[in-house]
Design an enzyme around this catalytic site. Structure first.
Site, PDB file in Angstrom:
ATOM      1  N   SER A 143       0.835  -1.203   0.000  1.00  0.00           N
ATOM      2  CA  SER A 143       0.000   0.000   0.000  1.00  0.00           C
ATOM      3  C   SER A 143       0.872   1.256   0.000  1.00  0.00           C
ATOM      4  O   SER A 143       1.643   1.468  -0.937  1.00  0.00           O
ATOM      5  CB  SER A 143      -0.960  -0.058   1.192  1.00  0.00           C
ATOM      6  OG  SER A 143      -2.027   0.866   1.047  1.00  0.00           O
TER       7      SER A 143
ATOM      8  N   ASP B 188     -10.096  -5.283  -3.750  1.00  0.00           N
ATOM      9  CA  ASP B 188      -9.521  -4.211  -2.928  1.00  0.00           C
ATOM     10  C   ASP B 188     -10.391  -2.953  -3.021  1.00  0.00           C
ATOM     11  O   ASP B 188     -10.557  -2.378  -4.092  1.00  0.00           O
ATOM     12  CB  ASP B 188      -8.102  -3.898  -3.406  1.00  0.00           C
ATOM     13  CG  ASP B 188      -7.305  -3.042  -2.425  1.00  0.00           C
ATOM     14  OD1 ASP B 188      -7.920  -2.243  -1.697  1.00  0.00           O
ATOM     15  OD2 ASP B 188      -6.069  -3.183  -2.402  1.00  0.00           O
TER      16      ASP B 188
ATOM     17  N   HIS C 179      -7.833  -5.713   0.603  1.00  0.00           N
ATOM     18  CA  HIS C 179      -6.603  -4.950   0.802  1.00  0.00           C
ATOM     19  C   HIS C 179      -5.764  -5.641   1.878  1.00  0.00           C
ATOM     20  O   HIS C 179      -5.677  -5.187   3.020  1.00  0.00           O
ATOM     21  CB  HIS C 179      -6.954  -3.512   1.206  1.00  0.00           C
ATOM     22  CG  HIS C 179      -5.793  -2.556   1.119  1.00  0.00           C
ATOM     23  ND1 HIS C 179      -5.141  -2.269  -0.068  1.00  0.00           N
ATOM     24  CD2 HIS C 179      -5.164  -1.816   2.073  1.00  0.00           C
ATOM     25  CE1 HIS C 179      -4.173  -1.392   0.160  1.00  0.00           C
ATOM     26  NE2 HIS C 179      -4.162  -1.114   1.455  1.00  0.00           N
TER      27      HIS C 179
END
Length: 223
Positions: free
Chosen positions: A119, A173, A204
């Site tokens: 991320s 996600d 995610h």
């Protein structure tokens, strides 16, 4: 002014390490978040790999009402084009570069260092690696996107053009939509980088199949 070296959670092998994986966490997490995955990777005992999981500095995050948390940069909006704060990304990339340089000075060459990020951490990895002046062993960019992709063509350094770049994303996600990850992948390929793209049936996060694939990939790039 040189910033103090980032604090890290460190996982060291039984023998003297000859390779290093620097793994950057996501927003609001810390180096402790991904540290438990090392045994899950089931790397052979013959691989003397040190893992470093640095802690991002704490900073106020605009989209979270200015709440302070560990983050590699501020997020001022969720807009695709301006999600990542460039000044923050560049500052964090410099701190991570110092961490890489410290490993090189300790005796682990750049060609035995993997830069990984999830991320927000992946944003830093994708920003730093193409601009880094020495060839790395590999780059992992997981469930992530790119900061200011239009800048890459003019700022890229050719030295890591052949470096394997593993990019992976969850199809469900909702935090970083899969199209953002795929756009980053296409930008890397269009700029001549050796990137691969894989999606998983997940949100995610990371899943077991992804960890298995990461293990295989690490064994290949650090063979």
């Amino acid at each position: 002014m040189i910033e103090p070296l980032l604090q890290c959670v460190e996982n060291t092998p039984a023998s003297t390490p000859d390779a290093c994986v620097i793994w950057l966490h996501g927003l609001g997490d810390s180096g402790h978040g991904f540290a438990p995955i090392v045994p899950e990777l089931k790397l052979p005992g013959s691989m003397a790999v040190k893992f470093l999981f640095p802690h991002a500095p704490e900073r106020p995050i605009t989209i979270n009402g200015g709440m302070r948390m560990r983050a590699w940069y501020d997020i001022k909006s969720l807009d695709f084009e301006s999600r990542a704060d460039l000044d923050g990304v560049e500052a964090s990339a410099l701190q991570v570069e110092q961490l890489i340089r410290a490993q090189i000075e300790s005796g682990i060459p750049a060609s035995r260092i993997v830069l990984a990020g999830f991320s927000q951490g992946g944003v830093i990895a994708l920003h730093l690696a193409p601009r880094f002046s020495e060839k790395l062993a590999g780059v992992m960019a997981l469930s992530t996107y790119m900061c200011e992709p239009s800048l890459l063509a003019n700022q890229a350094n050719d030295v890591n053009k052949e470096t394997p770049i593993m990019m992976a994303h969850g199809e469900q996600d909702e935090v970083v939509p899969v199209f953002m990850g795929n756009a980053a992948y296409k930008t890397m390929v269009e700029n001549g980088y050796n990137a691969t793209w894989q999606t998983y049936t997940m949100q995610h996060n990371v899943c077991m199949q992804e960890l298995n694939d990461i293990s295989v990939w690490l064994q290949k790039v650090l063979a």
